[in-house]
Design an enzyme around this catalytic site. Structure first.
Site, short mmCIF file in Angstrom:
data_model
loop_
_atom_site.label_atom_id
_atom_site.label_comp_id
_atom_site.label_asym_id
_atom_site.label_seq_id
_atom_site.Cartn_x
_atom_site.Cartn_y
_atom_site.Cartn_z
N GLY A 133 0.84 -1.19 0.00
CA GLY A 133 0.00 0.00 0.00
C GLY A 133 0.88 1.24 0.00
O GLY A 133 2.05 1.18 -0.38
N ALA A 135 2.37 2.88 2.37
CA ALA A 135 3.59 2.76 3.15
C ALA A 135 4.56 1.78 2.50
O ALA A 135 5.74 2.09 2.30
CB ALA A 135 3.27 2.32 4.57
N ARG A 144 -14.98 12.97 13.55
CA ARG A 144 -15.63 11.70 13.22
C ARG A 144 -16.26 11.00 14.42
O ARG A 144 -17.37 10.51 14.34
CB ARG A 144 -14.60 10.76 12.62
#
Ligand code: SF4
Ligand code: FES
Lengths: 255, 641
Positions: B42, B44, B333
């Site tokens: 991904g 990283a 959130r």
């Protein structure tokens, strides 16, 4: 809903495959196509049979992993990914045929799972700008007209699913390859290498046994990300101006 | 065990520069003598693998998908933060640092977070140079938006597909190094164990998912860039394949697990439609910039979106605007999620299940016109319609919170190294930068910061210290032993031949976790969860049915191994949640609230990172605490009123 499924089953790359028929009796129209297969697979496991193997991961239409050929269309009747297709697009009592992508360059691994590593190898041949980490200019030093940036984005939206290849009677990968070539040809960052890039990527594409493009546009019609055939025209232009320009590029094109 | 964060002393703004200077360098000619293993591709993983290969190291990279481009970073929608201050609206490295540490509810390290803010600006430069098509203004310069409650516009974006474009950028850099022969890429390959010899990480054991072959790979260092563990809840916004196995195997080999109970619940997901549901789909939180969240003032059981218009304005409760007048629909959130749940608990939820609230764009469409709204959110609206059959231009969306991200992960020091020498964790797989709650548009930033700009420096220090000669080959008995163990586990899973499918176990685990260890937790519930998970785990090893064989593509077998690990992790999450009897960040501990029912943090008792040590099968894990020191920010209770 009740659905009859004819699914391609093939134990391995070399085994002989065949269609098998399954009955799915409790299908809700809110299910995604893959969830319908999940439920069918659970019932197969309960009967001691092997579940149908298919590729999937994000299930939100962006990773490009799902890849089912449904009733004669890659990703099914809508212009979307298989994972974003819902059973409300089918009707009660319908028979649905499910096959893997069919292309010489995408050998079957098992059931509906195919090997698309040819796509990666094409990208490795030149689908990048040769900059290393660090030592790059400030992001706002490169001004790019909004229209060009938007157009580059449209090309960059390709998810590498391979539906274009599966849709094409020649199994051509032109749409996929041209999307990356276009993105980087449109942007100034890609200019230094545009000649090498297009020549190398096309050579690799040819080496991978993808077919030729005969402008039938089936790819564009089936692409879930609306990648336009304008990209193919742009790539052809890039290619011809590249091969006829000053110096020669040594292209690899192999495994 | 003493936990050394290795955050350097000195003024905040100079820590990283000083640290970089103090790190040992590997001589350029010697880099090619080192082999580095990177698991996961991904943001990283791909950025780390590419950057390390560019430096001259030999890299072996692994992903379980058919291509590195499929890693789940690809699905991130909203954007990436960077303290560029291109908008001249008062942003700075310090402000991004401050917002991130405050947003994380003071449960992260000052030094790490400051570094993250510092390198954020380089990330944008790097991505633009790679040809990432970020949104631009008419003048040709980069566009920004304000995101997730930030008071400044510092978020860079590429329509609603920022993660995709950033990942494809990193993938292209990775491809260049694969072509150069510096990265050897292994796709459809899963890591199943880490090999540690003489206290140092020496390699990994993998399974080729197509042939089933179990193999060893040795290297001087191993980087786990394997993402988060949100799928412990079964339903989450994670990709189906996202799993904790690599991190969990490392944990069982001695790596401490940091803050496992810190999970992020995202407020704007498409609600569950039935038992068949296999995953949840996130609608970018940028929608809250223009959408208004509401439920009816009195319960209307089963209210459909198309009937929303029949509720007169005066009978609607725009609960976020009512309770948090200054932030309104843009509260963080966790606040948005918890309030949506509260409305549903009061019976005022909408939709067939009553587990949803409305997100309404009618006012925005009236104000700005349909074209402008469609230019901003067109793809999201289309996606919503595709999934639910409802058209958000005509009626409100229905949303409900869902598990989205895990802030917890392997404990690492300032160098991103776990407590096991030579074993690193990057991106969502580590615990570092987001504390108890991650701000919007910060995950992409962290993944790329770790991979492009931190690990290339910090790994050199370790490698230079051990020297290239210090390597153990795959012929070492430790590899053989690890292979045997992995094989035994595979054989065991296939031999149980019980009555329940892997998914059935996974779903049960998920329900327990969501019910007792989700948005809101209490001691009694957590104790119940612990017992349930233990029972489920016991049943799993007696009654799971994994069909097929070991030496072929067998997705049931893959899932079984991952679910077995999720069950162990789930129990640790519950232990961690039990221990942390304070409300903070993304999670609400019912015993710890203010008189108004808001989250109450307990800084005196809980200003620490919990780092758990594995002590053997069926043994309780041991808790180690890394005290958090705050020298630059003053701890305040968050208030969004
Ligand atoms: S061009 Fe379209 S169909 Fe082809 S790989 Fe890309 S997204 Fe898929
Ligand atoms: S599963 Fe990711 S696009 Fe369909």
């Amino acid at each position: 809903m009740k659905i009859t499924l004819k699914v391609w089953r093939q134990k391995s790359r070399t085994a002989k495959g065949e269609f098998k028929t399954y009955q799915a009796d409790h299908v809700s129209s809110d299910m995604s196509f893959l969830e319908m297969l999940d439920v069918l697979n659970t019932s197969l496991i309960k009967k001691g049979e092997e579940p149908i193997h298919f590729d999937h991961d994000c299930r939100e239409g962006i990773c490009g992993m799902c890849s089912l050929y449904i009733n004669g269309h890659p990703h099914g009747p809508l212009q979307t990914t298989t994972c974003q297709l819902h059973m409300r697009s089918f009707h009660d009592g319908q028979t649905i045929t499910v096959e893997p992508w069919r292309a010489k360059a995408f050998p079957i691994i098992k059931d509906l799972v195919v090997d698309r590593s040819a796509f990666d190898r094409i990208q490795q041949a030149g689908g990048y700008v040769s900059v290393s980490t660090g030592g790059v200019p400030d992001a706002n030093e490169i001004a790019i007209p909004k229209k060009i940036a938007d157009e580059a984005f449209d090309s960059a939206a390709c998810i590498g699913c391979g539906a274009c290849v599966a849709a094409c009677k020649n199994a051509s990968a032109m749409l996929f390859v041209s999307a990356k070539v276009s993105q980087l040809a449109l942007l100034p960052q890609g200019h230094a290498e545009r000649k090498e890039r297009v020549e190398k990527m096309v050579a690799q594409m040819d080496a991978e046994d993808f077919g030729a493009c005969t402008n039938t546009r089936a790819c564009e019609a089936e692409c879930p990300k609306a990648i336009s055939v304008t990209n193919i025209a742009r790539m052809n232009r890039e290619y011809f101006s590249a091969v006829f320009s000053s110096y020669e590029v040594t292209v690899g094109g192999g495994d | 065990m003493k936990l050394e964060s290795k955050v350097p002393e000195g003024p905040l703004a100079e820590k990283w520069t000083k640290h970089k200077f103090n790190l040992k360098l590997v001589n350029p000619a010697n880099k090619r003598k080192y082999e580095i293993i990177v698991v996961g591709t991904g943001l990283a993983g791909a950025s780390a693998a590419a950057s390390l290969a560019e430096l001259g190291y030999n890299v072996k990279a692994f992903c379980f998908q058919d291509s590195p481009r499929r890693a789940h970073s690809i699905a991130a929608q909203g954007g990436i933060n960077a303290a560029k201050n291109y908008q001249n609206d008062g942003d700075s490295v310090y402000r991004l640092f401050y917002d991130t540490i405050k947003g994380g509810d003071y449960r992260s390290r000052e030094g790490n977070v400051y570094r993250l803010a510092e390198v954020s600006v380089n990330i944008i430069d790097q991505c633009v140079a790679q040809g990432v098509p970020f949104a631009r203004e008419y003048g040709g310069l980069l566009a920004n938006r304000s995101f997730g409650g930030a008071q400044v516009s510092r978020t860079f974006y590429a329509r609603g597909q920022t993660g995709q474009q950033l990942l494809l950028g990193a993938y292209s850099a990775l491809n260049r190094q694969i072509a150069n022969g510096k990265v050897k890429m292994h796709t459809r390959t899963e890591m199943l164990d880490v090999v540690v010899v003489d206290g140092k990480t020496r390699g990994i054991i993998t399974r080729d998912l197509v042939t089933g072959k179990i193999e060893s790979h040795s290297g001087h260092a191993v980087l786990l860039c394997t993402g988060g563990y949100g799928n412990v809840f079964y339903l989450s916004t994670n990709a189906k394949g996202s799993n904790v196995t690599a991190a969990w195997r490392a944990h069982k080999k001695g790596a401490l697990f940091g803050n496992p109970c810190f999970t992020q619940i995202h407020p704007t997901c498409i609600p569950v439609s039935g038992d068949h549901q296999s995953k949840l789909t996130l609608m970018s939180e940028s929608l809250r910039n223009d959408g208004r969240v509401w439920v009816p003032k009195t319960a209307h059981k089963g209210l459909k979106a198309k009937e929303a218009a029949s509720i007169p304005e005066g009978d609607r409760d725009y609960f976020l605007e009512r309770k948090y007048p200054s932030f309104g629909n843009l509260v963080p959130r966790d606040v948005a999620s918890r309030n949506a749940k509260m409305m549903c608990d009061e019976g005022r939820g909408v939709g067939a299940t009553g587990l949803a609230v409305f997100l309404d764009f009618s006012d925005a469409i009236k104000r700005d016109g349909k074209d402008l709204i469609s230019a901003k959110y067109g793809n999201l609206f289309d996606m919503y319609k595709q999934i639910t059959g409802d058209d958000p231009y005509q009626m409100p969306m229905m949303i409900f919170p869902a598990v989205h991200y895990t802030m917890g992960g392997l404990w690492v020091d300032y160098n991103l190294m776990t407590n096991v020498p030579g074993l690193y964790a990057l991106g969502e797989a580590n615990f570092t930068d987001h504390g108890a709650n991650r701000l919007g548009a910060s995950a992409l930033m962290q993944g790329l910061a770790d991979g492009y700009f931190v690990i290339p420096y910090t790994i050199g220090d370790y490698l230079a210290n051990i020297g290239w000669n210090d390597k153990v080959g795959t012929d070492h008995p430790a590899f053989k032993e690890a292979i045997d163990k992995v094989n035994d586990r595979v054989t065991k899973l296939l031999s149980i031949k019980g009555k329940k499918t892997v998914d059935e176990f996974h779903r049960e685990l998920g329900l327990t976790m969501w019910e007792y260890c989700g948005m809101s937790r209490n001691e009694e519930g957590l104790k119940t969860a612990k017992k349930k998970i233990q029972e489920l785990r016991e049943e799993f090893w007696k009654n799971v049915d994994v069909v097929g064989s070991a030496n072929e593509l067998n997705m049931e077998l893959e899932k079984a191994g991952r679910v077995a690990d999720f069950m162990e992790l789930g129990e640790l999450m519950v232990d961690d949640a039990l221990n942390r009897s304070e409300s903070c960040g993304g999670h609400f501990r019912e015993e710890s609230q203010t008189p108004e029912g808001e989250a109450l943090r307990k800084d005196d008792e809980f200003s620490f990172v919990s780092a758990w040590e594995y002590k053997g099968d069926n043994q309780p894990e041991e808790l180690h605490k890394e005290e958090l020191r705050f020298e630059n920010v003053k701890l305040t209770q968050r208030s969004y009123k």
